[in-house]
Design a protein around this motif. Structure first.
Motif, mmCIF file in Angstrom:
data_model
loop_
_atom_site.group_PDB
_atom_site.id
_atom_site.type_symbol
_atom_site.label_atom_id
_atom_site.label_comp_id
_atom_site.label_asym_id
_atom_site.label_seq_id
_atom_site.Cartn_x
_atom_site.Cartn_y
_atom_site.Cartn_z
ATOM 1 N N ILE A 18 0.837 -1.202 0.000
ATOM 2 C CA ILE A 18 0.000 0.000 0.000
ATOM 3 C C ILE A 18 0.865 1.243 0.000
ATOM 4 C CG2 ILE A 18 -1.629 1.337 1.404
ATOM 5 C CD1 ILE A 18 -2.873 -1.257 2.278
ATOM 6 N N ALA A 19 1.917 1.241 0.800
ATOM 7 C CA ALA A 19 2.797 2.396 0.859
ATOM 8 C C ALA A 19 3.499 2.619 -0.470
ATOM 9 C CB ALA A 19 3.824 2.211 1.966
ATOM 10 N N ALA A 20 3.780 1.534 -1.207
ATOM 11 C CA ALA A 20 4.490 1.661 -2.468
ATOM 12 C C ALA A 20 3.612 2.257 -3.549
ATOM 13 C CB ALA A 20 5.014 0.292 -2.906
ATOM 14 N N ASN A 21 2.317 1.988 -3.516
ATOM 15 C CA ASN A 21 1.441 2.500 -4.549
ATOM 16 C C ASN A 21 0.102 2.935 -3.949
ATOM 17 O OD1 ASN A 21 0.236 3.192 -6.919
ATOM 18 N ND2 ASN A 21 0.410 1.184 -7.882
ATOM 19 N N PRO A 22 0.115 4.001 -3.147
ATOM 20 C CA PRO A 22 -1.130 4.419 -2.484
ATOM 21 C C PRO A 22 -2.180 4.946 -3.458
ATOM 22 C CG PRO A 22 0.608 6.043 -2.141
ATOM 23 C CD PRO A 22 1.259 4.866 -2.798
ATOM 24 N N TRP A 23 -1.744 5.461 -4.611
ATOM 25 C CA TRP A 23 -2.716 5.968 -5.591
ATOM 26 C C TRP A 23 -3.638 4.849 -6.055
ATOM 27 C CZ3 TRP A 23 -3.791 10.856 -7.199
ATOM 28 C CH2 TRP A 23 -4.627 10.993 -8.311
ATOM 29 N N ASP A 24 -3.062 3.718 -6.436
ATOM 30 C CA ASP A 24 -3.883 2.592 -6.893
ATOM 31 C C ASP A 24 -4.704 2.008 -5.755
ATOM 32 O OD1 ASP A 24 -2.880 2.908 -9.395
ATOM 33 O OD2 ASP A 24 -1.380 1.312 -9.243
ATOM 34 N N GLU A 25 -4.185 2.102 -4.518
ATOM 35 C CA GLU A 25 -4.874 1.494 -3.386
ATOM 36 C C GLU A 25 -6.059 2.320 -2.907
ATOM 37 O OE1 GLU A 25 -5.593 -1.489 -0.696
ATOM 38 O OE2 GLU A 25 -4.002 -1.465 -2.191
ATOM 39 N N TYR B 117 0.185 10.969 -5.028
ATOM 40 C CA TYR B 117 -0.773 10.743 -3.939
ATOM 41 C C TYR B 117 -0.547 11.730 -2.798
ATOM 42 C CZ TYR B 117 -3.481 8.582 -0.252
ATOM 43 O OH TYR B 117 -4.386 8.374 0.760
ATOM 44 N N ASP B 118 0.688 11.855 -2.336
ATOM 45 C CA ASP B 118 0.981 12.754 -1.210
ATOM 46 C C ASP B 118 0.654 14.202 -1.563
ATOM 47 O OD1 ASP B 118 1.796 10.611 0.231
ATOM 48 O OD2 ASP B 118 3.947 10.976 0.008
ATOM 49 N N ALA B 119 1.020 14.628 -2.770
ATOM 50 C CA ALA B 119 0.771 16.003 -3.167
ATOM 51 C C ALA B 119 -0.726 16.264 -3.330
ATOM 52 C CB ALA B 119 1.508 16.320 -4.460
ATOM 53 N N PHE B 120 -1.455 15.301 -3.900
ATOM 54 C CA PHE B 120 -2.894 15.443 -4.093
ATOM 55 C C PHE B 120 -3.604 15.564 -2.749
ATOM 56 C CE2 PHE B 120 -7.064 13.216 -4.875
ATOM 57 C CZ PHE B 120 -7.661 14.269 -5.539
ATOM 58 N N VAL B 121 -3.256 14.700 -1.794
ATOM 59 C CA VAL B 121 -3.872 14.733 -0.468
ATOM 60 C C VAL B 121 -3.530 16.035 0.247
ATOM 61 C CG1 VAL B 121 -3.849 13.677 1.819
ATOM 62 C CG2 VAL B 121 -4.027 12.240 -0.210
ATOM 63 N N ASP B 122 -2.273 16.466 0.162
ATOM 64 C CA ASP B 122 -1.873 17.696 0.824
ATOM 65 C C ASP B 122 -2.605 18.901 0.221
ATOM 66 O OD1 ASP B 122 -0.006 19.019 2.763
ATOM 67 O OD2 ASP B 122 0.646 20.034 0.930
ATOM 68 N N ALA B 123 -2.762 18.906 -1.106
ATOM 69 C CA ALA B 123 -3.479 20.001 -1.751
ATOM 70 C C ALA B 123 -4.943 20.038 -1.321
ATOM 71 C CB ALA B 123 -3.378 19.858 -3.272
ATOM 72 N N LEU B 124 -5.557 18.858 -1.180
ATOM 73 C CA LEU B 124 -6.940 18.807 -0.710
ATOM 74 C C LEU B 124 -7.057 19.347 0.707
ATOM 75 C CD1 LEU B 124 -8.096 15.311 -2.029
ATOM 76 C CD2 LEU B 124 -8.902 17.520 -2.837
ATOM 77 N N ARG B 125 -6.112 18.970 1.565
ATOM 78 C CA ARG B 125 -6.157 19.429 2.962
ATOM 79 C C ARG B 125 -6.045 20.948 3.051
ATOM 80 N NH1 ARG B 125 -5.517 15.247 6.599
ATOM 81 N NH2 ARG B 125 -4.516 13.341 5.828
ATOM 82 N N ARG B 126 -5.309 21.548 2.145
ATOM 83 C CA ARG B 126 -5.049 22.982 2.211
ATOM 84 C C ARG B 126 -6.050 23.806 1.395
ATOM 85 N NH1 ARG B 126 0.254 24.139 3.934
ATOM 86 N NH2 ARG B 126 1.471 22.283 4.408
ATOM 87 N N THR B 127 -7.012 23.142 0.765
ATOM 88 C CA THR B 127 -7.996 23.845 -0.054
ATOM 89 C C THR B 127 -9.322 23.928 0.687
ATOM 90 O OG1 THR B 127 -6.952 23.041 -2.078
ATOM 91 C CG2 THR B 127 -9.192 23.901 -2.266
#
Length: 424
Positions: A3-10, A75-85
């Motif tokens: 999961i950590a290796a490919n969180p986008w697909d998970e 994945y990390d950037a997408f989640v962080d952007a959502l948190r800050r929007t």
């Protein structure tokens, strides 16, 4: 580790169909993704095209643009952007749900494609704000149907519902601000204008009668008709079927012009009023049609006249009308009859709108500036959501709810003399 290796697909791919409905690519989120170098200049221009719908932009971002990047980075950037929007941080909670739970809300047991509409769930409240027009209508249908079943398929919008239907023309131009009103009395749509009463017969014809008094307000109480009338010094209520029978005089304090009235069970409520100089009244009184007694209730928060009234769930709602100096109002006040306390609700989008209640839901029609607008009050978020507009523009019109759960509107200062109804 996988999961950590490919969180986008998970976490993202299994939820793509739902995410494209809620992710708003425009504005702040787009700027943040660009800053994280997840979106190229060409991609940015594609996502800013006005001809592309919001849903197609979200699909383009999630299924085409972001999958080009590394799995961990995107994945990390997408989640962080959502948190800050602002307004989109709740979407992260969807991604954090255990995979085997799919789209079931973490804080309630209601499972469905559009997540949860449970009134106790904050995620549902946030989701409600992001729905576009069709999904708002769908959400209303779920509210009205009870929202109790689990794992049900997505229902289709009922044909013919949430649509305004134009009916027969009223016999005169009905303007509520010039003594016109509409009510259902004895199961018949009844219109009052000046000294005349018109009732819509089963064959679609209007039956006319002269009541001999100037009708300021037409009131339905215990399915009987009453009229608020008066002169420059006093006001009084008479029975529609016997206008010669005058009920006890309206108490002082309402001021003699444009007092509003509404019936509920055996009681008639009178609200506000004005004098010739534009001074307004905050007075609220109640007449009991059984005991023939008047009772003074706590004054409303702000004085007004020519306002609209409706009652739902044992609460009296006041909207529209004018305040002192003839200032048009969009303020909505609510009086809890049990607690005998007034509170302010979220203002309506329009000023001078007409309030009605249907299935216990508060609905506002017409007004300024958008004269054909219709919206419904969403209690959980203290906000107003749009419904399908009326077929014509209306301000200063009359509105009533019938026993078969239809909302009728007629007349107004836009010279509309046709009647239309809305069914839930």
């Amino acid at each position: 580790m996988e999961i950590a290796a490919n969180p986008w697909d998970e976490f993202v791919v299994p939820r793509l169909d739902a995410l494209v409905d809620v992710v708003d690519v425009e504005g702040e989120l787009l700027d943040k993704l660009t800053a994280y170098e997840l979106i190229s200049r060409d991609d940015w221009e594609r996502l800013r095209l006005p001809s592309v719908t919001k849903r197609d932009k979200a699909r383009m971002l999630l299924m085409d643009i972001l999958p080009r990047k590394g799995a961990r980075d995107r994945y990390d950037a997408f989640v962080d952007a959502l948190r800050r929007t602002g307004g989109q941080e709740h979407i992260v909670k969807i991604l954090e749900l255990p995979p085997q739970r799919g789209l079931t809300c973490a804080r309630c047991n209601y499972s469905k494609e559009f997540f949860s509409y449970s009134s106790s769930c904050q995620l549902a409240a946030e989701k409600q704000r992001t729905l576009e027009a069709e999904k708002r209508v769908f959400a209303l249908e779920m509210l009205l149907s009870g929202m109790r079943l689990k794992h049900e398929p997505k229902p289709q919008l009922s044909k013919g519902r949430f649509q305004w239907k134009k009916l027969v023309e009223s016999p005169r131009l009905l303007q509520r601000y010039s003594s016109g009103q509409i009510e259902e009395i004895n199961r018949a749509i009844t219109i009052a204008q000046g000294h005349y009463i018109f009732q819509l017969a089963d064959d679609g014809r209007w039956e006319e009668s002269c009541v001999g008094v100037n009708v300021r307000c037409l009131i339905k109480c215990q399915n009987e008709g009453y009229i608020l009338t008066g002169n420059e010094t006093s006001q009084y209520i008479v029975e529609l079927k016997n206008t010669g029978k005058v009920l006890p005089t309206v108490p002082d304090g309402h001021l003699p012009f444009r007092t509003s009235a509404i019936g509920h069970k055996e009681k008639i409520f009178l609200v506000g009023g004005a004098d010739k100089l534009g001074s307004t009244s905050q007075v609220v009184t109640c007449f009991n049609s059984r005991t023939y007694e008047w009772t003074c209730l706590p004054s409303m928060i702000r004085g007004r006249y020519g306002c609209s009234l409706t009652i739902a769930n044992n609460q009296l709602f006041i909207g529209g009308g004018l305040h002192e100096s003839s200032t048009a109002s969009n303020v909505v006040e609510c009086f809890d009859m049990a607690a005998e306390k007034w509170i302010n609700l979220c203002p309506t989008t329009n000023k001078l709108c007409e309030l009605s209640s249907l299935h216990g839901e508060l609905i506002a029609t017409g007004g300024l500036p958008t004269q054909n607008a219709v919206e419904i009050y969403y209690k959980e978020t203290n906000s107003w959501l749009p419904l399908p507009p009326m077929t014509g523009n209306r301000i200063g019109h009359g509105a009533c709810t019938t026993e078969d759960n239809k909302l009728y509107v007629a007349g107004g200062n836009t010279f509309s003399n046709f009647v239309e109804h809305f069914e839930l």
